[in-house]
Motif scaffolding. Sequence first.
Motif, PDB file in Angstrom:
ATOM      1  N   VAL A 195       0.820  -1.239   0.000  1.00 27.36           N
ATOM      2  CA  VAL A 195       0.000   0.000   0.000  1.00 27.36           C
ATOM      3  C   VAL A 195       0.838   1.266   0.000  1.00 27.36           C
ATOM      4  CG1 VAL A 195      -2.214  -0.896   0.807  1.00 27.36           C
ATOM      5  CG2 VAL A 195      -0.506  -0.217   2.495  1.00 27.36           C
ATOM      6  N   LEU A 196       1.911   1.222  -0.744  1.00 25.20           N
ATOM      7  CA  LEU A 196       2.731   2.423  -0.920  1.00 25.20           C
ATOM      8  C   LEU A 196       2.879   2.740  -2.406  1.00 25.20           C
ATOM      9  CD1 LEU A 196       5.521   1.857   1.776  1.00 25.20           C
ATOM     10  CD2 LEU A 196       3.678   3.546   1.850  1.00 25.20           C
ATOM     11  N   PRO A 197       1.762   2.877  -3.105  1.00 27.72           N
ATOM     12  CA  PRO A 197       1.869   3.252  -4.518  1.00 27.72           C
ATOM     13  C   PRO A 197       2.359   4.698  -4.630  1.00 27.72           C
ATOM     14  CG  PRO A 197      -0.397   3.427  -3.803  1.00 27.72           C
ATOM     15  CD  PRO A 197       0.368   2.831  -2.646  1.00 27.72           C
ATOM     16  N   GLU A 198       2.777   5.048  -5.818  1.00 27.90           N
ATOM     17  CA  GLU A 198       3.304   6.391  -6.040  1.00 27.90           C
ATOM     18  C   GLU A 198       2.283   7.461  -5.636  1.00 27.90           C
ATOM     19  OE1 GLU A 198       5.758   6.429  -9.354  1.00 27.90           O
ATOM     20  OE2 GLU A 198       5.885   8.618  -9.516  1.00 27.90           O
ATOM     21  N   SER A 199       1.013   7.174  -5.906  1.00 23.58           N
ATOM     22  CA  SER A 199      -0.013   8.183  -5.609  1.00 23.58           C
ATOM     23  C   SER A 199      -0.100   8.465  -4.111  1.00 23.58           C
ATOM     24  CB  SER A 199      -1.366   7.712  -6.142  1.00 23.58           C
ATOM     25  OG  SER A 199      -1.680   6.458  -5.557  1.00 23.58           O
ATOM     26  N   ARG A 200       0.044   7.412  -3.293  1.00 23.51           N
ATOM     27  CA  ARG A 200      -0.041   7.646  -1.854  1.00 23.51           C
ATOM     28  C   ARG A 200       1.222   8.346  -1.351  1.00 23.51           C
ATOM     29  NH1 ARG A 200      -0.566   3.361   3.221  1.00 23.51           N
ATOM     30  NH2 ARG A 200      -1.682   4.788   4.606  1.00 23.51           N
ATOM     31  N   LEU A 201       2.367   7.878  -1.815  1.00 22.44           N
ATOM     32  CA  LEU A 201       3.618   8.514  -1.388  1.00 22.44           C
ATOM     33  C   LEU A 201       3.631   9.985  -1.782  1.00 22.44           C
ATOM     34  CD1 LEU A 201       6.203   5.708  -2.187  1.00 22.44           C
ATOM     35  CD2 LEU A 201       5.660   6.643   0.070  1.00 22.44           C
ATOM     36  N   SER A 202       3.050  10.250  -2.916  1.00 23.76           N
ATOM     37  CA  SER A 202       3.040  11.620  -3.413  1.00 23.76           C
ATOM     38  C   SER A 202       2.284  12.550  -2.464  1.00 23.76           C
ATOM     39  CB  SER A 202       2.397  11.635  -4.803  1.00 23.76           C
ATOM     40  OG  SER A 202       2.425  12.922  -5.330  1.00 23.76           O
ATOM     41  N   GLU A 203       1.383  11.975  -1.706  1.00 22.26           N
ATOM     42  CA  GLU A 203       0.605  12.781  -0.752  1.00 22.26           C
ATOM     43  C   GLU A 203       1.000  12.506   0.688  1.00 22.26           C
ATOM     44  OE1 GLU A 203      -3.438  12.041  -1.834  1.00 22.26           O
ATOM     45  OE2 GLU A 203      -3.250  13.205  -3.696  1.00 22.26           O
ATOM     46  N   THR A 204       2.188  11.958   0.867  1.00 20.72           N
ATOM     47  CA  THR A 204       2.688  11.687   2.214  1.00 20.72           C
ATOM     48  C   THR A 204       3.775  12.705   2.567  1.00 20.72           C
ATOM     49  OG1 THR A 204       2.188   9.330   2.038  1.00 20.72           O
ATOM     50  CG2 THR A 204       3.889   9.951   3.633  1.00 20.72           C
ATOM     51  N   ASP A 205       3.673  13.274   3.753  1.00 24.03           N
ATOM     52  CA  ASP A 205       4.692  14.236   4.197  1.00 24.03           C
ATOM     53  C   ASP A 205       5.859  13.549   4.904  1.00 24.03           C
ATOM     54  OD1 ASP A 205       3.340  16.646   3.357  1.00 24.03           O
ATOM     55  OD2 ASP A 205       1.911  16.288   4.977  1.00 24.03           O
ATOM     56  N   VAL A 206       5.520  12.563   5.716  1.00 24.80           N
ATOM     57  CA  VAL A 206       6.570  11.860   6.465  1.00 24.80           C
ATOM     58  C   VAL A 206       6.226  10.378   6.530  1.00 24.80           C
ATOM     59  CG1 VAL A 206       7.840  11.690   8.654  1.00 24.80           C
ATOM     60  CG2 VAL A 206       6.956  13.913   7.909  1.00 24.80           C
ATOM     61  N   LEU A 207       7.257   9.559   6.298  1.00 21.09           N
ATOM     62  CA  LEU A 207       7.104   8.105   6.390  1.00 21.09           C
ATOM     63  C   LEU A 207       7.907   7.626   7.600  1.00 21.09           C
ATOM     64  CD1 LEU A 207       6.156   5.423   4.981  1.00 21.09           C
ATOM     65  CD2 LEU A 207       8.263   5.548   3.624  1.00 21.09           C
ATOM     66  N   VAL A 208       7.251   6.827   8.451  1.00 16.41           N
ATOM     67  CA  VAL A 208       7.921   6.243   9.624  1.00 16.41           C
ATOM     68  C   VAL A 208       8.132   4.766   9.320  1.00 16.41           C
ATOM     69  CG1 VAL A 208       7.720   5.793  12.104  1.00 16.41           C
ATOM     70  CG2 VAL A 208       6.768   7.910  11.131  1.00 16.41           C
ATOM     71  N   TRP A 209       9.327   4.235   9.596  1.00 15.97           N
ATOM     72  CA  TRP A 209       9.676   2.893   9.128  1.00 15.97           C
ATOM     73  C   TRP A 209      10.165   1.978  10.255  1.00 15.97           C
ATOM     74  CZ3 TRP A 209       9.103   1.727   3.914  1.00 15.97           C
ATOM     75  CH2 TRP A 209       9.513   0.456   3.532  1.00 15.97           C
ATOM     76  N   TRP A 210       9.397   0.917  10.506  1.00 18.14           N
ATOM     77  CA  TRP A 210       9.867  -0.142  11.399  1.00 18.14           C
ATOM     78  C   TRP A 210       9.885  -1.460  10.632  1.00 18.14           C
ATOM     79  CZ3 TRP A 210       9.664  -4.874  13.406  1.00 18.14           C
ATOM     80  CH2 TRP A 210      10.369  -5.123  14.593  1.00 18.14           C
ATOM     81  N   GLY A 211      11.020  -2.122  10.585  1.00 16.11           N
ATOM     82  CA  GLY A 211      11.129  -3.441   9.970  1.00 16.11           C
ATOM     83  C   GLY A 211      12.240  -4.212  10.647  1.00 16.11           C
ATOM     84  N   HIS A 212      12.268  -5.535  10.452  1.00 14.13           N
ATOM     85  CA  HIS A 212      13.312  -6.326  11.094  1.00 14.13           C
ATOM     86  C   HIS A 212      13.588  -7.641  10.368  1.00 14.13           C
ATOM     87  CE1 HIS A 212      14.845  -8.731  14.790  1.00 14.13           C
ATOM     88  NE2 HIS A 212      15.833  -8.201  14.131  1.00 14.13           N
ATOM     89  N   LEU A 213      12.590  -8.521  10.404  1.00  9.07           N
ATOM     90  CA  LEU A 213      12.808  -9.875   9.869  1.00  9.07           C
ATOM     91  C   LEU A 213      12.736  -9.923   8.354  1.00  9.07           C
ATOM     92  CD1 LEU A 213      10.659 -12.112  12.228  1.00  9.07           C
ATOM     93  CD2 LEU A 213      13.150 -11.895  12.166  1.00  9.07           C
ATOM     94  N   ALA A 214      12.002  -8.995   7.765  1.00  7.53           N
ATOM     95  CA  ALA A 214      11.587  -9.165   6.377  1.00  7.53           C
ATOM     96  C   ALA A 214      12.081  -8.034   5.481  1.00  7.53           C
ATOM     97  CB  ALA A 214      10.061  -9.269   6.332  1.00  7.53           C
ATOM     98  N   HIS A 215      13.208  -7.445   5.845  1.00 10.06           N
ATOM     99  CA  HIS A 215      13.736  -6.361   5.002  1.00 10.06           C
ATOM    100  C   HIS A 215      13.809  -6.789   3.539  1.00 10.06           C
ATOM    101  CE1 HIS A 215      14.518  -3.901   8.402  1.00 10.06           C
ATOM    102  NE2 HIS A 215      15.583  -4.533   8.835  1.00 10.06           N
ATOM    103  N   ASN A 216      14.230  -8.020   3.325  1.00  7.86           N
ATOM    104  CA  ASN A 216      14.432  -8.452   1.940  1.00  7.86           C
ATOM    105  C   ASN A 216      13.148  -8.697   1.180  1.00  7.86           C
ATOM    106  OD1 ASN A 216      17.169  -8.235   1.920  1.00  7.86           O
ATOM    107  ND2 ASN A 216      17.482 -10.283   2.783  1.00  7.86           N
TER     108      ASN A 216
END
Lengths: 245, 245, 245, 245
Positions: free
Chosen positions: C56-77
């Motif tokens: 759920v991070l298509p270009e259209s959504r990112l284009s209207e996002t001001d800040v993205l917060v990122w938590w990941g660990h096991l599944a980076h790849n």
Amino acid sequence: MNALRVVVWGENVHEQKSDQVRSVYPQGMHNSIAEALRAEPAIAPGTATLQEADHVLPESRLSETDVLVWWGHLAHNQVSDQVVDRVQKRVLEGMGLVVLHSGHYSKIFKRLLGTSCSLTWREAGEKERIWVCNPGHPIAQGLSAYFEIPHEEMYGEPFGIPSPDEIVFLSWFQGGEAFRSGCCWKRGNGKIFYFRPGHETFPTYHQAEVQTVIRNAVRWAAPEGTRWVDSIPNVRVSPEGIRQD
Amino acid sequence: MNALRVVVWGENVHEQKSDQVRSVYPQGMHNSIAEALRAEPAIAPGTATLQEADHVLPESRLSETDVLVWWGHLAHNQVSDQVVDRVQKRVLEGMGLVVLHSGHYSKIFKRLLGTSCSLTWREAGEKERIWVCNPGHPIAQGLSAYFEIPHEEMYGEPFGIPSPDEIVFLSWFQGGEAFRSGCCWKRGNGKIFYFRPGHETFPTYHQAEVQTVIRNAVRWAAPEGTRWVDSIPNVRVSPEGIRQD
Amino acid sequence: MNALRVVVWGENVHEQKSDQVRSVYPQGMHNSIAEALRAEPAIAPGTATLQEADHVLPESRLSETDVLVWWGHLAHNQVSDQVVDRVQKRVLEGMGLVVLHSGHYSKIFKRLLGTSCSLTWREAGEKERIWVCNPGHPIAQGLSAYFEIPHEEMYGEPFGIPSPDEIVFLSWFQGGEAFRSGCCWKRGNGKIFYFRPGHETFPTYHQAEVQTVIRNAVRWAAPEGTRWVDSIPNVRVSPEGIRQD
Amino acid sequence: MNALRVVVWGENVHEQKSDQVRSVYPQGMHNSIAEALRAEPAIAPGTATLQEADHVLPESRLSETDVLVWWGHLAHNQVSDQVVDRVQKRVLEGMGLVVLHSGHYSKIFKRLLGTSCSLTWREAGEKERIWVCNPGHPIAQGLSAYFEIPHEEMYGEPFGIPSPDEIVFLSWFQGGEAFRSGCCWKRGNGKIFYFRPGHETFPTYHQAEVQTVIRNAVRWAAPEGTRWVDSIPNVRVSPEGIRQD
């Protein structure tokens, strides 16, 4: 290659006042630090102190100095502004500067960094553990992942410095604080390194790892390029033929 | 949101001496710059000059100033060291500082940067073209890829500054030189912006793009966080229970 | 002013696998973080997870996002390279990025920093004390000199990052390590903040100070200027009349 | 001291396609650059090209390379990702990297910097004048205040790079543009230098000043410390006795 010409500045005031300090550094802190440098054949260290005329830092001597090491504490304000001007000029030309411990509040360090250089502190003789942030950095050569100093004064954040170009060491203190303990900057052509440890009542400068760091820092801070002497020339005729009459 | 409280410092010396400067800036350069800021409702500018008592920059006024704009040239040495101390303290606490043109050699700019701040120069009224290095930067808003100033003094490299955190503008001069014309630094909590143009004999500060840059720079330099007042506390009892007796 | 549009990315894998993690974060870590942001009326947070189509991070959504917060660990790849490309592009255009804890090893963090982003670690549930290096910094607002997290995973130096533009926090660990825990960079027009705490088995994101930091970081990372869309234009006719045929 | 082991990468594609390029660089651009390095006895250069198997950049060769010089243009996408991974790893370990001209768009440069590395351009054979921003810098040794290249491609701002640690050169172009032409960064333990000139149809790499810069840059970029091999160790037993079970 000629040996690096190093001058170790020691304000040499605690040594006059305190039996405890004298017992740890009978020849004065500056001489202990110089001796640690002398262990490296490629380094030729001398010393300078507050009590000597013109602090024995005349322009002629500074002009032939590659790296200046600075320890001061009680008498920062007694260092003459003229000497500070000279040292600043030489750092901008390319002389290295290694500032130790309470030298964070010296005139020359504050002059070159432009900030308060404040920090928090506690004299409780606690354990300090110094971590290497970049094991490949020239200043970290010969060290393990960390080393410990059994008894030291604590310095804590906030440390009022401009963001360092590089951080080589972080300190962990037994009392619960952390600190940016090894910081690199370049100002003009001069490299500056701040190294935290070295309270006058502890034998810190007799410790092998600390001596290794100071030797490494002196080598790292040695001039790389040529001397750039400050000037503000009026270029009256331009490369494209524009002229100032 | 309250309006940004801005003070424009003008040394106001050329204006007393030169008919030419007076004809370009009949109210003084500081008033022209302040007027350009006033075009923005969110900015409330005042002025201060060398001739006024204490330079009308007492601690109380600085304490209520968000951004200080600085133009000086002939009389840098007449600015009192006390005022420079105060301004430095306030910048470290978070006040913004926008330094214009010959302000590169002001006491306060050299104090905060720690370097020579030297450059090369030529007064030949040549064309300057100012390029935007980062079109998305807040200080570049409202500008095209470049703008031109028909007649300006030339400033050339080497410019004796610490590496800027960010470079927003580069200048191209008709005579053949290039220059880092828009430079950002942070010192303590204060943001500093240096902007090159503005020789006293040219109507540079009447030009729309230059006014846009100064307004943008003032907004960018406005304090973001809280005031951090310098101190060096002795933390006698540590979080982990270590005590200094 | 419109509310900041924030997306919290959670890979949402531990939550599927571990009762322990589910007991701490019954709605998933991403929802707990989003809820902490929602406490601030000026922030409008949504979420995105690995399991959803196109994350759920298509270009259209990112284009209207001001800040993205990122938590990941096991599944980076398992994060698609296409999404990483998009996020990188948006950060360079000006979107903020707040990377949490094990996100240090995410594709997007390594992509933007260009280094290994490695560190040392230990899962022993020890105490972490986080020190503020700059009490005036926007990301440190509302905090005291330090705060403690009772039980956390340890991260230690060397941390394989480019020198941060600014360091806001240092961590002290009970086990004896220190770490650069709050680091700022700018890449293109995007501000990036890395914040260390947040192991999945501890209620770190329920702690008030941690939530304060993340809210502050989101506000700090919000876009300041305009969007700069990448291009590499061929300027065939120059301002000075030089032409490419 | 052993000679510096240098590899000059040339994609060697223009040379196959264009009589004009072949007439300027009959042995290929990579061989011309290598020859310029060979003029310095302390530098031992080899070459590598796109057409050779594994680009003749296997791990074993990179492992014994001190500095890699990179020229590419048409075939960036044909450089194998595996080779880019290896080169990145070696730079982080301490190998120097000197990126020339159109190499700004190479995979390895974008990988290490994390940004778009875009710029504007024009092929009109115009005059370029390169100014020295820091006459004392090692990379500027042996140069005057500026030097000129009679005919070059233009590169203009905005240049999509992270703020350089240091800027050594600015370019002035006849057509009216200015550019950050000599930029330094450190990533991991590797020093990176970008140097702008070198369009394939002009004899730029035969020019003495350009050769001087590349030799200086190679010396500057040589490894200083020790190799730091990436790892992410689990430190199960802490210095203070905290254990991960």
